[in-house]
Design an enzyme around this catalytic site. Structure first.
Site, mmCIF file in Angstrom:
data_model
loop_
_atom_site.group_PDB
_atom_site.id
_atom_site.type_symbol
_atom_site.label_atom_id
_atom_site.label_comp_id
_atom_site.label_asym_id
_atom_site.label_seq_id
_atom_site.Cartn_x
_atom_site.Cartn_y
_atom_site.Cartn_z
ATOM 1 C CG LEU A 167 7.570 -32.496 -36.202
ATOM 2 C CD1 LEU A 167 6.544 -32.008 -35.195
ATOM 3 C CD2 LEU A 167 8.974 -32.384 -35.630
ATOM 4 C CB CYS A 168 8.516 -38.876 -35.786
ATOM 5 S SG CYS A 168 8.249 -40.640 -35.649
ATOM 6 N N PRO A 169 6.241 -39.392 -38.245
ATOM 7 C CG PRO A 169 4.788 -40.998 -39.212
ATOM 8 C CD PRO A 169 4.811 -39.757 -38.332
#
Length: 73
Positions: free
Chosen positions: A10-12
């Site tokens: 998941l981000c980042p």
């Protein structure tokens, strides 16, 4: 071509993984990033724009999205 598997991250994390790998490459080298995080659709083009890399293509599949990039010089 370098390939980076960021599926499940998941981000980042997809962009951080991409940045780390691209730092080691020569200008003009191409990379393919595979990611399934919806935020990558925003983050990857932004990263390319900020870092001077070229986003060559974005291809969506059923399971993930493939980004092809060329390292800027």
């Amino acid at each position: 071509m370098e390939q980076i598997d960021a599926i499940g991250l998941l981000c980042p994390l997809p962009v951080l993984k991409l940045r780390k790998r691209m730092a080691k490459l020569a200008a003009g080298a191409e990379v393919e990033l595979r990611a399934d995080d919806p935020a990558a659709m925003i983050d990857v083009p932004h990263f390319c724009n900020e870092a001077g890399h070229a986003l060559l293509s974005v291809e969506e599949t059923d399971a993930h999205t493939r980004y092809r990039l060329r390292k800027g010089g």
